[in-house]
Scaffold this motif. Sequence first.
Motif, mmCIF file in Angstrom:
data_model
loop_
_atom_site.group_PDB
_atom_site.id
_atom_site.type_symbol
_atom_site.label_atom_id
_atom_site.label_comp_id
_atom_site.label_asym_id
_atom_site.label_seq_id
_atom_site.Cartn_x
_atom_site.Cartn_y
_atom_site.Cartn_z
ATOM 1 N N LYS A 157 0.835 -1.200 0.000
ATOM 2 C CA LYS A 157 0.000 0.000 0.000
ATOM 3 C C LYS A 157 0.875 1.257 0.000
ATOM 4 N N ASP A 158 1.913 1.251 0.827
ATOM 5 C CA ASP A 158 2.836 2.388 0.865
ATOM 6 C C ASP A 158 3.485 2.601 -0.503
ATOM 7 N N ALA A 159 3.876 1.494 -1.131
ATOM 8 C CA ALA A 159 4.510 1.578 -2.448
ATOM 9 C C ALA A 159 3.560 2.200 -3.469
ATOM 10 N N VAL A 217 -5.026 7.755 7.498
ATOM 11 C CA VAL A 217 -4.209 6.603 7.081
ATOM 12 C C VAL A 217 -4.048 5.619 8.237
ATOM 13 N N LEU A 218 -3.820 6.137 9.440
ATOM 14 C CA LEU A 218 -3.657 5.276 10.612
ATOM 15 C C LEU A 218 -4.960 4.553 10.941
ATOM 16 N N VAL A 261 -7.398 3.857 8.917
ATOM 17 C CA VAL A 261 -7.648 2.880 7.847
ATOM 18 C C VAL A 261 -6.813 1.627 8.081
ATOM 19 N N LYS A 262 -5.570 1.822 8.454
ATOM 20 C CA LYS A 262 -4.668 0.682 8.712
ATOM 21 C C LYS A 262 -5.217 -0.189 9.840
ATOM 22 N N GLN A 263 -5.690 0.447 10.893
ATOM 23 C CA GLN A 263 -6.219 -0.297 12.039
ATOM 24 C C GLN A 263 -7.483 -1.057 11.661
ATOM 25 N N LYS A 264 -8.361 -0.392 10.918
ATOM 26 C CA LYS A 264 -9.618 -1.037 10.515
ATOM 27 C C LYS A 264 -9.340 -2.201 9.563
ATOM 28 N N TYR A 265 -8.387 -1.999 8.663
ATOM 29 C CA TYR A 265 -8.021 -3.065 7.731
ATOM 30 C C TYR A 265 -7.520 -4.294 8.479
ATOM 31 N N ARG A 266 -6.670 -4.080 9.478
ATOM 32 C CA ARG A 266 -6.132 -5.205 10.250
ATOM 33 C C ARG A 266 -7.256 -5.967 10.944
ATOM 34 N N GLN A 267 -8.238 -5.238 11.475
ATOM 35 C CA GLN A 267 -9.371 -5.884 12.146
ATOM 36 C C GLN A 267 -10.131 -6.782 11.179
ATOM 37 N N LEU A 268 -10.389 -6.253 9.987
ATOM 38 C CA LEU A 268 -11.159 -7.015 8.996
ATOM 39 C C LEU A 268 -10.329 -8.162 8.429
ATOM 40 N N ALA A 269 -9.060 -7.883 8.160
ATOM 41 C CA ALA A 269 -8.205 -8.904 7.551
ATOM 42 C C ALA A 269 -8.020 -10.114 8.458
ATOM 43 N N LYS A 270 -7.982 -9.880 9.773
ATOM 44 C CA LYS A 270 -7.859 -10.992 10.710
ATOM 45 C C LYS A 270 -8.991 -12.005 10.531
ATOM 46 N N GLN A 271 -10.138 -11.497 10.042
ATOM 47 C CA GLN A 271 -11.319 -12.359 9.945
ATOM 48 C C GLN A 271 -11.560 -12.927 8.549
ATOM 49 N N ALA A 295 -10.837 -0.537 -0.782
ATOM 50 C CA ALA A 295 -11.066 0.554 0.176
ATOM 51 C C ALA A 295 -9.797 0.871 0.950
ATOM 52 N N TYR A 296 -9.049 -0.150 1.279
ATOM 53 C CA TYR A 296 -7.783 0.027 2.010
ATOM 54 C C TYR A 296 -6.800 0.864 1.195
ATOM 55 N N HIS A 297 -6.641 0.530 -0.069
ATOM 56 C CA HIS A 297 -5.701 1.254 -0.925
ATOM 57 C C HIS A 297 -6.185 2.671 -1.224
ATOM 58 N N ALA A 298 -7.501 2.871 -1.164
ATOM 59 C CA ALA A 298 -8.053 4.208 -1.405
ATOM 60 C C ALA A 298 -8.127 5.045 -0.128
#
Length: 258
Positions: free
Chosen positions: A26-28, A114-115, A117-127, A152-155
């Motif tokens: 995502k950073d890239a 950005v922070l 989004v990162k936290q929310k993504y981690r929550q969803l990705a875990k599942q 949504a994460y990349h955006a």
Amino acid sequence: MSIISIQDSLNDQYEKLLFERDALRKDAASIQLAYIRTFGLLINEAFAAKIACIRLKKQIAFYQAALNQGKELSMDEVDQYTKQVMQAYQKQLHEMYEKTSMAMQCKVSSEATVLAVKQKYRQLAKQVHPDLHPEFVNDLRYKELWSQIVDAYHANDLSRLEELEFLMHQIEMDHSSLSLEVPNIQEKIHALQDEIPTIISSDPYQYHTILENDDLKEEKVNELKEEIKIYSQYKEELQKVFEKIITNNKVKEPWQTN
């Protein structure tokens, strides 16, 4: 250490590496957008100047080959040939223009967004991350959900991630009958350990070294301007050669052909 403890440890390591890899990707992508916003117009101009030279070189070579074979050419024949051989270059230039336009229109998100989004993504990705949950790989509901989460994460679209979190909870998840063991997990861990430093050491991630340094940015701008100047001068030289061939060999205009 028990087998269960070892497996849990591997799962934790794999999850950590996955999130690190995804964050770097995502950073890239964000760095590449910033790079295009900064240099895209000049990069496009330089490439357009380059393919103008390639076009003339191909036309000259086409003419010369025909002359060597004693053939008589018309401008229509030359134009048709040039259009055909330049298709891939023109397509690439068009795609570059589109990417630059999109990059210019993208909004720059705040650090707080950005922070979050990162936290929310981690929550969803875990599942629902398919690499963490191979049991969902063939389930179309989860595949579509995951695709939308990644977009949504990349955006950096926090509101969309929150909507997807709600939708995720509407899908019945019965983990009790599903295996949580990731197949070939050690191989996958090793692959991630190789991939992460590759991302960090390669472009577009490495573009940040230029973007964060005003001197390097100026150097890049000057480099692109010099490239444009060189191609423009070369184009003029090729144009003279091209016109000389036409004049000396009386190439037919379309209205002169039968």
